[in-house]
Design a protein around this motif. Sequence first.
Motif, PDB file in Angstrom:
ATOM      1  N   LYS A  99      14.154  41.276  59.136  1.00 37.63           N
ATOM      2  CA  LYS A  99      15.175  40.244  59.003  1.00 37.63           C
ATOM      3  C   LYS A  99      15.121  39.348  60.226  1.00 37.63           C
ATOM      4  O   LYS A  99      14.982  39.819  61.352  1.00 37.63           O
ATOM      5  CB  LYS A  99      16.564  40.863  58.905  1.00 37.63           C
ATOM      6  CG  LYS A  99      16.947  41.283  57.526  1.00 37.63           C
ATOM      7  CD  LYS A  99      18.411  41.614  57.469  1.00 37.63           C
ATOM      8  CE  LYS A  99      18.768  42.006  56.048  1.00 37.63           C
ATOM      9  NZ  LYS A  99      20.177  42.318  55.914  1.00 37.63           N
ATOM     10  N   CYS A 100      15.238  38.070  59.997  1.00 33.89           N
ATOM     11  CA  CYS A 100      15.279  37.103  61.087  1.00 33.89           C
ATOM     12  C   CYS A 100      16.577  37.314  61.869  1.00 33.89           C
ATOM     13  O   CYS A 100      17.652  37.424  61.260  1.00 33.89           O
ATOM     14  CB  CYS A 100      15.221  35.677  60.527  1.00 33.89           C
ATOM     15  SG  CYS A 100      15.447  34.403  61.778  1.00 33.89           S
ATOM     16  N   CYS A 103      18.891  33.677  61.163  1.00 34.17           N
ATOM     17  CA  CYS A 103      19.427  33.308  59.845  1.00 34.17           C
ATOM     18  C   CYS A 103      19.486  34.475  58.851  1.00 34.17           C
ATOM     19  O   CYS A 103      19.928  34.293  57.724  1.00 34.17           O
ATOM     20  CB  CYS A 103      18.612  32.166  59.245  1.00 34.17           C
ATOM     21  SG  CYS A 103      16.907  32.609  58.865  1.00 34.17           S
ATOM     22  N   LYS A 104      19.022  35.652  59.254  1.00 37.30           N
ATOM     23  CA  LYS A 104      19.052  36.879  58.430  1.00 37.30           C
ATOM     24  C   LYS A 104      18.181  36.794  57.177  1.00 37.30           C
ATOM     25  O   LYS A 104      18.379  37.532  56.227  1.00 37.30           O
ATOM     26  CB  LYS A 104      20.490  37.247  58.029  1.00 37.30           C
ATOM     27  CG  LYS A 104      21.462  37.339  59.170  1.00 37.30           C
ATOM     28  CD  LYS A 104      21.118  38.441  60.116  1.00 37.30           C
ATOM     29  CE  LYS A 104      22.201  38.590  61.167  1.00 37.30           C
ATOM     30  NZ  LYS A 104      21.696  38.795  62.494  1.00 37.30           N
ATOM     31  N   THR A 105      17.208  35.910  57.161  1.00 35.31           N
ATOM     32  CA  THR A 105      16.264  35.826  56.052  1.00 35.31           C
ATOM     33  C   THR A 105      15.330  37.029  56.096  1.00 35.31           C
ATOM     34  O   THR A 105      14.861  37.418  57.154  1.00 35.31           O
ATOM     35  CB  THR A 105      15.433  34.526  56.160  1.00 35.31           C
ATOM     36  OG1 THR A 105      16.315  33.417  56.145  1.00 35.31           O
ATOM     37  CG2 THR A 105      14.438  34.407  55.017  1.00 35.31           C
ATOM     38  N   GLU A 106      15.063  37.625  54.929  1.00 31.32           N
ATOM     39  CA  GLU A 106      14.141  38.756  54.864  1.00 31.32           C
ATOM     40  C   GLU A 106      12.712  38.256  54.749  1.00 31.32           C
ATOM     41  O   GLU A 106      12.431  37.321  54.008  1.00 31.32           O
ATOM     42  CB  GLU A 106      14.470  39.651  53.672  1.00 31.32           C
ATOM     43  CG  GLU A 106      15.659  40.509  53.895  1.00 31.32           C
ATOM     44  CD  GLU A 106      15.812  41.576  52.814  1.00 31.32           C
ATOM     45  OE1 GLU A 106      15.043  41.569  51.831  1.00 31.32           O
ATOM     46  OE2 GLU A 106      16.700  42.408  52.968  1.00 31.32           O
ATOM     47  N   CYS A 120       9.934  32.793  61.453  1.00 29.43           N
ATOM     48  CA  CYS A 120      10.770  32.706  60.255  1.00 29.43           C
ATOM     49  C   CYS A 120      10.422  31.432  59.486  1.00 29.43           C
ATOM     50  O   CYS A 120      10.405  30.341  60.062  1.00 29.43           O
ATOM     51  CB  CYS A 120      12.241  32.707  60.644  1.00 29.43           C
ATOM     52  SG  CYS A 120      13.353  32.515  59.229  1.00 29.43           S
ATOM     53  N   LYS A 122      12.217  29.953  57.317  1.00 30.84           N
ATOM     54  CA  LYS A 122      13.404  29.151  57.027  1.00 30.84           C
ATOM     55  C   LYS A 122      13.890  28.368  58.248  1.00 30.84           C
ATOM     56  O   LYS A 122      14.125  27.163  58.176  1.00 30.84           O
ATOM     57  CB  LYS A 122      14.517  30.063  56.509  1.00 30.84           C
ATOM     58  CG  LYS A 122      15.720  29.337  55.976  1.00 30.84           C
ATOM     59  CD  LYS A 122      16.691  30.314  55.359  1.00 30.84           C
ATOM     60  CE  LYS A 122      17.901  29.606  54.815  1.00 30.84           C
ATOM     61  NZ  LYS A 122      18.869  30.561  54.277  1.00 30.84           N
TER      62      LYS A 122
END
Length: 131
Positions: A99-100, A103-106, A120, A122
């Motif tokens: 997870k970033c 931004c918590k993007t997987e 990341c 995103k």
Amino acid sequence: MRQKFMQFMRGRYGTDKLNTHLLYFSLVLALLSMIFNINWLIFVWVGIMAFVYYRMFSKQTTKRFQENQAYLYLWHKWRAKVRKVTQRIKDFPKYKYLKCPECKTEMRVPRGRGKIEVKCPKCATKFDAKS
């Protein structure tokens, strides 16, 4: 005979995914009640079957359609979670999920590469991770 049935069903809701899934669930309950001799499951089974027939013969088609749409929303949401878990299980030997921190993007990265720098897609944040 068929013509009378067609005339009776005109304007009624009929069947949909919710009815179909409730019917399968009630059959499972009926089998469980017979196999394990659980008498109270028969009442639950009869209640579900009565609800299925009520929905099937209802003339309030817009309400039944809205019920089905709400059910389908929940059903697809649940299926997406199940697919995600099964995909992670399949990917476990080859990939690791990260997870970033911003931004918590997987993200999915290959395993066995040691310490790597991940960017990341995103938010373009770069961070170090162990693969």
